[in-house]
Every structure is written in structure tokens, then in C-alpha cells.
Scaffold this motif. Structure first.
Motif, PDB file in Angstrom:
ATOM      1  N   ARG A 157       0.964  -1.186  -0.031  1.00  0.00           N
ATOM      2  CA  ARG A 157       0.051  -0.092  -0.121  1.00  0.00           C
ATOM      3  C   ARG A 157       0.704   1.341  -0.182  1.00  0.00           C
ATOM      4  NH1 ARG A 157      -1.938   2.989   4.460  1.00  0.00           N
ATOM      5  NH2 ARG A 157      -4.089   3.841   4.081  1.00  0.00           N
ATOM      6  N   ILE A 158       0.545   2.180  -0.675  1.00  0.00           N
ATOM      7  CA  ILE A 158       1.358   3.532  -0.975  1.00  0.00           C
ATOM      8  C   ILE A 158       0.375   4.604  -0.238  1.00  0.00           C
ATOM      9  CG2 ILE A 158       2.547   5.109  -2.307  1.00  0.00           C
ATOM     10  CD1 ILE A 158       3.069   2.783  -4.228  1.00  0.00           C
ATOM     11  N   ALA A 159       0.721   4.978   0.707  1.00  0.00           N
ATOM     12  CA  ALA A 159       0.020   6.154   1.314  1.00  0.00           C
ATOM     13  C   ALA A 159       0.439   7.427   0.912  1.00  0.00           C
ATOM     14  CB  ALA A 159       0.021   5.973   2.724  1.00  0.00           C
ATOM     15  N   VAL A 160      -0.285   8.494   0.214  1.00  0.00           N
ATOM     16  CA  VAL A 160       0.139   9.562  -0.435  1.00  0.00           C
ATOM     17  C   VAL A 160      -0.687  10.782   0.114  1.00  0.00           C
ATOM     18  CG1 VAL A 160       0.181  11.063  -2.594  1.00  0.00           C
ATOM     19  CG2 VAL A 160       0.705   8.424  -2.576  1.00  0.00           C
TER      20      VAL A 160
ATOM     21  N   GLY B 235      -5.432  16.984   2.265  1.00  0.00           N
ATOM     22  CA  GLY B 235      -5.251  17.926   3.421  1.00  0.00           C
ATOM     23  C   GLY B 235      -4.217  18.882   2.849  1.00  0.00           C
ATOM     24  N   SER B 236      -3.938  19.987   4.007  1.00  0.00           N
ATOM     25  CA  SER B 236      -2.892  21.040   3.848  1.00  0.00           C
ATOM     26  C   SER B 236      -1.800  20.477   4.209  1.00  0.00           C
ATOM     27  CB  SER B 236      -3.490  22.062   4.451  1.00  0.00           C
ATOM     28  OG  SER B 236      -3.272  21.862   5.993  1.00  0.00           O
ATOM     29  N   HIS B 237      -0.579  21.028   3.927  1.00  0.00           N
ATOM     30  CA  HIS B 237       0.805  20.901   4.319  1.00  0.00           C
ATOM     31  C   HIS B 237       0.900  20.777   5.816  1.00  0.00           C
ATOM     32  CE1 HIS B 237       5.053  21.433   5.010  1.00  0.00           C
ATOM     33  NE2 HIS B 237       5.472  20.746   4.018  1.00  0.00           N
ATOM     34  N   ALA B 238       0.337  21.518   6.444  1.00  0.00           N
ATOM     35  CA  ALA B 238       0.312  21.546   7.993  1.00  0.00           C
ATOM     36  C   ALA B 238      -0.272  20.349   8.501  1.00  0.00           C
ATOM     37  CB  ALA B 238      -0.378  22.618   8.455  1.00  0.00           C
ATOM     38  N   GLU B 239      -1.530  19.838   7.815  1.00  0.00           N
ATOM     39  CA  GLU B 239      -2.148  18.787   8.345  1.00  0.00           C
ATOM     40  C   GLU B 239      -1.316  17.204   7.941  1.00  0.00           C
ATOM     41  OE1 GLU B 239      -6.791  20.313   7.941  1.00  0.00           O
ATOM     42  OE2 GLU B 239      -5.791  19.590   6.037  1.00  0.00           O
ATOM     43  N   LEU B 240      -0.669  17.445   6.736  1.00  0.00           N
ATOM     44  CA  LEU B 240      -0.062  16.108   6.368  1.00  0.00           C
ATOM     45  C   LEU B 240       1.203  15.965   6.798  1.00  0.00           C
ATOM     46  CD1 LEU B 240      -1.535  16.186   2.597  1.00  0.00           C
ATOM     47  CD2 LEU B 240      -2.270  14.871   4.523  1.00  0.00           C
ATOM     48  N   ILE B 241       2.027  17.148   7.198  1.00  0.00           N
ATOM     49  CA  ILE B 241       3.552  16.823   7.314  1.00  0.00           C
ATOM     50  C   ILE B 241       3.942  16.055   8.459  1.00  0.00           C
ATOM     51  CG2 ILE B 241       3.709  19.036   8.688  1.00  0.00           C
ATOM     52  CD1 ILE B 241       6.214  17.844   6.398  1.00  0.00           C
ATOM     53  N   GLU B 242       3.058  15.930   9.466  1.00  0.00           N
ATOM     54  CA  GLU B 242       3.384  14.973  10.828  1.00  0.00           C
ATOM     55  C   GLU B 242       3.105  13.643  10.455  1.00  0.00           C
ATOM     56  OE1 GLU B 242       5.215  16.049  13.283  1.00  0.00           O
ATOM     57  OE2 GLU B 242       5.282  18.124  12.452  1.00  0.00           O
TER      58      GLU B 242
ATOM     59  N   GLU C 156       2.913   7.428   8.568  1.00  0.00           N
ATOM     60  CA  GLU C 156       1.784   6.971   8.206  1.00  0.00           C
ATOM     61  C   GLU C 156       1.366   7.321   6.621  1.00  0.00           C
ATOM     62  OE1 GLU C 156      -0.832   5.785  10.745  1.00  0.00           O
ATOM     63  OE2 GLU C 156       1.295   5.255  10.914  1.00  0.00           O
ATOM     64  N   LEU C 157       2.075   8.196   6.085  1.00  0.00           N
ATOM     65  CA  LEU C 157       2.337   8.461   4.655  1.00  0.00           C
ATOM     66  C   LEU C 157       3.595   8.475   4.189  1.00  0.00           C
ATOM     67  CD1 LEU C 157       0.330  12.093   4.977  1.00  0.00           C
ATOM     68  CD2 LEU C 157      -0.774   9.766   4.271  1.00  0.00           C
ATOM     69  N   ASP C 158       3.688   7.857   3.115  1.00  0.00           N
ATOM     70  CA  ASP C 158       5.042   7.861   2.420  1.00  0.00           C
ATOM     71  C   ASP C 158       5.355   8.985   1.762  1.00  0.00           C
ATOM     72  OD1 ASP C 158       5.042   4.749   3.079  1.00  0.00           O
ATOM     73  OD2 ASP C 158       3.535   4.571   1.511  1.00  0.00           O
ATOM     74  N   LEU C 159       4.664   9.960   1.119  1.00  0.00           N
ATOM     75  CA  LEU C 159       5.126  10.927   0.522  1.00  0.00           C
ATOM     76  C   LEU C 159       3.937  11.957   0.256  1.00  0.00           C
ATOM     77  CD1 LEU C 159       5.414  10.452  -3.595  1.00  0.00           C
ATOM     78  CD2 LEU C 159       4.382   8.628  -1.807  1.00  0.00           C
ATOM     79  N   LEU C 160       4.428  13.228   0.310  1.00  0.00           N
ATOM     80  CA  LEU C 160       3.332  14.176  -0.120  1.00  0.00           C
ATOM     81  C   LEU C 160       3.735  14.749  -1.389  1.00  0.00           C
ATOM     82  CD1 LEU C 160       3.492  16.410   3.289  1.00  0.00           C
ATOM     83  CD2 LEU C 160       2.429  14.242   2.783  1.00  0.00           C
ATOM     84  N   VAL C 161       2.633  15.208  -2.146  1.00  0.00           N
ATOM     85  CA  VAL C 161       2.541  15.918  -3.509  1.00  0.00           C
ATOM     86  C   VAL C 161       1.781  17.263  -3.405  1.00  0.00           C
ATOM     87  CG1 VAL C 161       2.128  15.543  -5.889  1.00  0.00           C
ATOM     88  CG2 VAL C 161       2.509  13.588  -4.441  1.00  0.00           C
ATOM     89  N   GLY C 162       2.485  18.168  -3.676  1.00  0.00           N
ATOM     90  CA  GLY C 162       1.889  19.360  -3.762  1.00  0.00           C
ATOM     91  C   GLY C 162       3.066  20.582  -3.608  1.00  0.00           C
ATOM     92  N   ALA C 163       2.848  21.738  -3.537  1.00  0.00           N
ATOM     93  CA  ALA C 163       3.482  22.919  -3.236  1.00  0.00           C
ATOM     94  C   ALA C 163       4.640  22.854  -2.176  1.00  0.00           C
ATOM     95  CB  ALA C 163       2.827  24.177  -3.020  1.00  0.00           C
TER      96      ALA C 163
END
Length: 383
Positions: free
Chosen positions: A176-179, A211-218, A224-231
Motif C-alpha cells: 500500500r502506498i499512502a500519499v 489535506g493541507s501541508h500543515a495537516e499532512l507533514i506530521e 503514516e504517509l509515504d510521500l506528499l505531493v503539492g506545493a
């Protein structure tokens, strides 16, 4: 096999044998007898259904499966940080942290509450720190507990990656890849990459968390997440995070069709400032770009009665008012094509957001995770 079925001591023995090259050398390092290590390896191979070592004249040589497992096991055990921790204790603490208490943890795991209490209590003793504390009828993590939970989550991510890699050796894809999807990625980049990735890797689940960056970075830092995509953020949000740019986005000023400013060929900054705006909250890259657009023109910032990062909400606000907004063309491509919204003008030259991938520093992706990141890069090249 489920990663909860791993025995941490067996994993430790396997990693040390792989590094030391023989059972006798490993026995001297970890203070176990050779028969005990031999039994641990046999049980581990039996659970996995894979051979992990080949006997050679000089000792033991790990197979490809053995090398993969040893690397992930070492990373997981380094996060755990103590040979006294058992898998039952690790699972109990994570269940309590993620369920908010022992009753919820019992429901989530099927384990009895007394067993969970005992496991967390024994873990506190083993680690010599208080992990949870009572607050009325609820349970809260201490500061030490929060640090331990983050480390355990990262260890769990390594074990899940190990199983995914071992399945790939058997010729079947799993995992599973969590993005984490920030607003701009949801319009075209991420859907295109998911479609391309799924065609090539149908056995791998892609879980999207918006979510926003603030919601996803932690959650990213927690594993819990493998990577973030966005600004991307400038500067990077801490040395434990790595950012990789994909492309630059140049936003446009958008209004409803029939807005008074549509009568002007290209409305100036002063004209734009006379109308109310709906824009992302302060601290976001888009809000910073919007503020820069007016300040560099010497125009006072207009009112922002509605702070919002949801394109769906912004669209409806625009359709029912004379509000303006600043967005990527991709984010409102459907609305522009349908004629509901219109582009009033481009943002001034130089205003841009860099869109990219954010990961944990030192993240070692599985083959499937790397394939997904590569799909993002290829799709970004077509935008």
C-alpha cells in the motif's frame, strides 16, 4: 504474512547473521547460543516461506530475500532502539495511541484490555520511561510516549515495506502506498500518475489522504504517509524532510463569467483590489504569492472575507458573488471549459509555486513506491 507476526528477536538475529556472515560470529555478538540462533532463523524462514541464507564454506550467505529483510529489519530495530521490546508491546502501544485508549485498542486489535494494559506497562519498564498517563477517564501519551510512538510507526513502515519487497520476489505485487495530496496536486498531476501507476501495478493499493501541508507533514514524519505531493515549502520544513521539485505552476486570477471586471480587456492590480477575495490562509505558498502580487505593485491588500483552500468551495463562492481568487489553471480547468468561470488575467511574471514531492529524509522506497514517484515525474513532464 502480517507484519505483526514477526518476532523482533528473530529479526535481530537474522540481521546480525547477515552482517556477521556466520551463526558462530552472530552468537558471540548477541550472546545467544548457536542452536538458539539456528532455531530463530528456521522459524523466520518457515513463517515467510522463503530461504534467507545459503550455507557456504566460510559460513552463511544471505539470499536476495535475506538481504532485503536484513536491511529493513536493521532499520526497524534502529527505530525501536531497544532489544527488550517485543512485537506484542509495540503493537499494544500503537493501538492505544491510534485508538485513544485501551477500550478502543481492544476493539481494533481483538486483544483483551488486561493484555494491552500489561503490554504497555511492561514496555514502560523495559524502556525506563512513562508512556501513557490517565487524564480522567481517558488516556494520553506523555512526551516520551509520543516520541516512542513515532519511532514505532516508522519501524512498522519498514516491516510493511519488507513484506512488500518479499512478495515482489515471489512474483506478486502487494502493499500500500499512502500519499498525502495537497490542493494543487489533486487537479491533474495526481490522478494522471495514479492511473498510469495502476495500469502497470494493479496489485498495489494507493491510498490518498487529502489535506493541507500543515495537516499532512506530521503523518509523513510518523511514517503514516509515504510521500506528499503539492506545493513545496521554502525553506524546507526541517532537516528530517526532503523535497524534490517537479514543475513550476503559474497561477491566474479567476472570477465568475459576467463579473464586472470581465468588461476590461486586462484589469490592472488596482481594479483587482477593489473586489473581495477568497484565498488560502496565511502561511501557504499561494497566499504568499497573492500578497506579493499586490505589494510589489504598491497596492494595499484587498479584503479577504473568505479564507479557503477548497477549490470546490471557492468555485461556488465565485459563482454566487463578485469575489476573485488566485488559482492554478489546472485546478479550475473544467469550470473554465464549461464557461462558468473565466480567467481575468495572469499573475505578474515571476509569481509561481514549485510543485513537487516531499518525503522523509533518508526514505528508502520499495520498488513499487519508487515506481509511483517515477510516474509522478513522468506526468509532471507533460503538464
Amino acid at each position: 504474512m502480517d507484519y505483526w507476526n514477526f518476532n523482533l528477536r528473530h529479526l535481530g538475529a537474522h540481521a546480525i547473521v547477515a552482517r556477521a556472515g556466520s551463526i558462530s560470529a552472530a552468537a558471540r555478538i548477541i550472546g545467544l547460543t548457536q542452536p538458539a540462533i539456528t532455531e530463530a532463523l528456521a522459524r523466520l524462514e518457515g513463517r515467510l516461506g522463503l530461504g534467507l541464507f545459503e550455507r557456504i564454506p566460510s559460513g552463511m550467505s544471505p539470499t536476495e530475500a535475506g538481504r532485503l529483510l536484513a536491511g529493513r529489519a536493521e532499520a526497524a530495530l534502529a527505530q525501536i532502539g531497544s532489544p527488550r521490546v517485543t512485537m506484542a508491546q509495540l503493537r499494544a502501544l500503537l493501538a492505544v495511541a491510534e485508538s485513544g485508549g485501551y477500550a478502543g485498542a481492544s476493539l481494533a486489535t481483538g486483544l483483551a484490555e488486561p493484555s494491552l494494559h500489561r503490554a504497555v506497562r511492561d514496555l514502560s519498564v523495559a524502556l525506563r520511561r512513562t508512556l501513557v498517563e490517565r487524564r480522567g477517564r481517558s488516556v494520553a501519551l506523555t512526551a516520551g510516549g509520543r516520541r516512542t510512538v513515532r519511532a514505532f510507526r516508522l519501524a512498522r513502515a519498514e516491516l510493511a515495506a519488507a513484506l512488500s519487497e518479499l512478495d515482489a520476489l515471489r512474483g506478486r505485487e502487494s502493499g500500500r502506498i499512502a500519499v498525502g495530496a495537497m490542493p494543487l496536486s489533486r487537479a491533474r498531476l495526481l490522478p494522471s500518475a495514479i492511473a498510469a501507476f495502476h495500469r502497470a501495478h494493479p496489485g498495489v493499493t494507493v491510498a490518498i489522504v487529502e489535506g493541507s501541508h500543515a495537516e499532512l507533514i506530521e503523518p509523513l514524519r510518523d511514517g503514516e504517509l509515504d510521500l506528499l505531493v503539492g506545493a513545496l515549502r521554502a525553506p524546507e520544513p526541517g532537516g528530517d524532510v526532503a523535497q524534490q521539485p517537479l514543475f513550476d505552476d503559474h497561477p491566474i486570477v479567476v472570477s465568475r463569467a459576467g463579473h464586472p471586471l470581465t468588461r476590461a480587456k486586462t484589469p490592472g492590480i488596482a481594479a483587482l483590489a477593489r473586489y473581495p477575495w477568497t484565498i488560502a490562509a496565511p502561511g501557504t505558498p499561494l497566499r504568499a504569492q497573492w500578497e506579493r502580487m499586490f505589494r510589489e505593485s504598491g497596492v494595499a491588500l484587498p479584503e479577504v472575507p473568505v479564507e479557503c483552500g477548497s477549490v470546490m468551495t471557492i468555485r461556488q463562492v465565485l459563482l454566487e458573488s463578485d469575489f476573485l481568487t488566485l488559482l492554478s489553471r489546472d485546478q479550475v480547468a473544467v469550470e473554465l471549459e464549461a464557461g462558468w468561470l473565466v480567467k481575468l488575467c495572469d499573475a505578474p511574471p515571476g509569481l509561481k509555486r514549485t510543485i513537487g514531492i516531499t518525503t522523509r529524509a533518508g526514505w528508502r522506497p520499495t520498488a513499487a513506491q519508487q515506481a509511483f514517484a517515477d510516474a509522478l515525474k513522468r506526468c509532471a513532464g507533460t503538464l
